[in-house]
Scaffold this active site. Structure first.
Site, PDB file in Angstrom:
ATOM      1  N   HIS A  12      -3.256   7.538   3.510  1.00 19.61           N
ATOM      2  CA  HIS A  12      -3.650   6.245   2.941  1.00 19.61           C
ATOM      3  C   HIS A  12      -5.029   5.884   3.502  1.00 19.61           C
ATOM      4  O   HIS A  12      -5.306   6.131   4.674  1.00 19.61           O
ATOM      5  CB  HIS A  12      -2.608   5.201   3.340  1.00 19.61           C
ATOM      6  CG  HIS A  12      -2.957   3.795   2.946  1.00 19.61           C
ATOM      7  ND1 HIS A  12      -3.461   3.483   1.704  1.00 19.61           N
ATOM      8  CD2 HIS A  12      -2.881   2.618   3.637  1.00 19.61           C
ATOM      9  CE1 HIS A  12      -3.673   2.173   1.644  1.00 19.61           C
ATOM     10  NE2 HIS A  12      -3.334   1.627   2.805  1.00 19.61           N
ATOM     11  N   CYS A  32       0.820  -1.231   0.000  1.00 13.64           N
ATOM     12  CA  CYS A  32       0.000   0.000   0.000  1.00 13.64           C
ATOM     13  C   CYS A  32       0.847   1.273   0.000  1.00 13.64           C
ATOM     14  O   CYS A  32       0.344   2.346  -0.309  1.00 13.64           O
ATOM     15  CB  CYS A  32      -0.927   0.033   1.206  1.00 13.64           C
ATOM     16  SG  CYS A  32      -2.131  -1.289   1.227  1.00 13.64           S
ATOM     17  N   ASN A  50     -10.033  -0.013   0.561  1.00 14.16           N
ATOM     18  CA  ASN A  50      -8.581   0.135   0.475  1.00 14.16           C
ATOM     19  C   ASN A  50      -8.124  -0.320  -0.920  1.00 14.16           C
ATOM     20  O   ASN A  50      -8.180  -1.510  -1.226  1.00 14.16           O
ATOM     21  CB  ASN A  50      -7.933  -0.710   1.576  1.00 14.16           C
ATOM     22  CG  ASN A  50      -6.418  -0.627   1.579  1.00 14.16           C
ATOM     23  OD1 ASN A  50      -5.810  -0.060   0.669  1.00 14.16           O
ATOM     24  ND2 ASN A  50      -5.802  -1.203   2.593  1.00 14.16           N
TER      25      ASN A  50
END
Ligand code: ACO
Length: 362
Positions: A247, A111, A277
């Site tokens: 994020h 990520c 996500n």
């Protein structure tokens, strides 16, 4: 020394939407559980590969910068869901957009990949090694999930985002950053499907290891340390921050960061409710939407923090330039797969995973 100003931005989110209620038709979960634990309401499911998503996002970012692709001298694609192991996604983007003069490579920090790409692209521009760099975060995570595992399947979605960074005399772009890796926690988030995977003796589902609470604890620790390091390096404090663009992995983590950085709700970019996500794509999609909604103003100081498998972490201070609107229309969308619903795309994967699990047990 030049700065690496962000002159273009854009996103690509696939058309098929899967709501929490859609998930509850085949998983033992509920809209209430997912919403309260994570903040997610729906996510997108792609009918096409990561490079197709990356290409649309790249075209939008180039339009926003009004740049001829031939001027791009480097393309970095942050991804952990490349269509193939070889060749990389970046070379496909280079081919599709006609950026013949660009070097092209992929980067995998899970990520954190897009932020890592921003960190290294900025340093190469500041060192004078590159002048116009296209950085992309793109993922098709719905193809690698185990759809029988409710604890991880409900969290992720597909998408892509991109930015153009250009050498500039303006005091703008990523001014300070810290990237790190807590490798003792490599195993709390892992998907063993690389060269170490015994593909010849396996016909089940890819083993996705995901220990949510451990990831959460380490993410809080890692992101706080990275943000502190950025404040130390710049001499700035929370009082100097205008906007937080983090994020998007869990709304509770975003709230923690907002509290830490003393950024009010209206200045904290949150779009996890729409996309879940999307790993490396969350940051460039969030920047693009923060610009589209007017959250980012000329000259703003923005703090970003990320974490992902590895466990990789990062934080940075971005000074926005004078321009907050695209030079050309950057709203191109993905047309492929528009006639397939999210459930059409996911249910065969769920059935396959269920059959593989039953076979493994018998
Ligand atoms: N629906 C309903 N119940 C569920 C679900 C679900 N989807 N998933 C788990 N549960 C149950 C569990 O079985 C457990 O039940 P039990 O109490 O009977 O045993 C209960 O809910 C609580 O489970 P926990 O794991 O304790 O839930 P928690 O509050 O920790 O939330 C979550 C889980 C959302 C995963 C959280 O730990 C988290 O967000 N972690 C961070 C994950 C993350 O951000 N990852 C991003 C990095 S990914 C990357 O880099 C690629």
């Amino acid at each position: 020394m030049k700065f690496a100003e962000i002159t273009g931005w854009g996103k690509c989110v696939p058309p098929a939407v899967m709501t929490n209620n859609d998930l509850a038709t085949f998983l033992d979960t509920s809209d209430e559980w997912i919403r309260t634990r994570t903040g997610i309401e729906e996510r997108r499911v792609s009918a096409v590969g990561t490079s197709a998503l990356a290409t649309v996002a790249a075209r939008n970012a180039l339009a926003a910068a009004d740049l001829d692709p031939l001027e791009i001298d480097l393309i970095i694609v942050g991804t952990c869901t490349a269509d193939e192991i070889i060749p990389n996604v970046a070379s496909k983007v280079q081919q599709e957009i006609g950026a013949k003069n660009a070097a092209a490579f992929d980067l995998n920090a899970a990520c954190s990949s897009f932020f890592y790409a921003m960190h290294f692209a900025t340093s190469s521009i500041r060192m004078g090694m590159h002048k116009k760099v296209l950085i992309i975060g793109a993922e098709r995570l719905t193809r690698i999930l185990d759809w029988t595992k409710r604890e991880s399947a409900v969290l992720f979605g597909d998408g892509a985002g991109a930015m153009v960074l250009e050498a500039s005399d303006n005091h703008a772009g990523l001014l300070a950053s810290k990237v790190s890796c807590d490798a003792d926690a490599r195993d709390v988030l892992s998907l063993d499907f690389g060269m170490s995977f015994d593909r010849y003796n396996f016909d089940g589902v890819m083993p996705f290891n995901f220990i949510g609470q451990e990831i959460f604890k380490r993410a809080v620790k890692g992101m706080s340390a990275a943000v502190e390091a950025v404040f130390q390096e710049t001499g700035l404090s929370v009082d100097d921050i205008d906007v937080l663009i983090p994020h998007q992995a869990n709304k509770r983590l975003i709230d923690f960061l907002a509290k830490m950085c003393k950024v009010p709700e209206e200045k904290t970019m949150v779009n996890i409710q729409k996309y879940g996500n999307t790993s490396s794509a969350t940051l460039p999609i969030a920047y693009t939407e923060a610009l589209e909604t007017g959250m980012v103003k000329p000259g703003d100081s923005i703090i970003s923090a990320v974490f992902g498998g590895g466990l990789t972490c990062g934080a940075g201070l971005i000074k926005w330039g004078e321009r907050v609107t695209p030079l050309q229309n950057n709203q191109m969308t993905l047309e492929q797969g528009a006639n397939q619903s999210a459930l059409d795309l996911i249910l065969p994967l769920f059935e396959g995973a269920k059959a593989a699990a039953a076979k493994a047990e018998s």
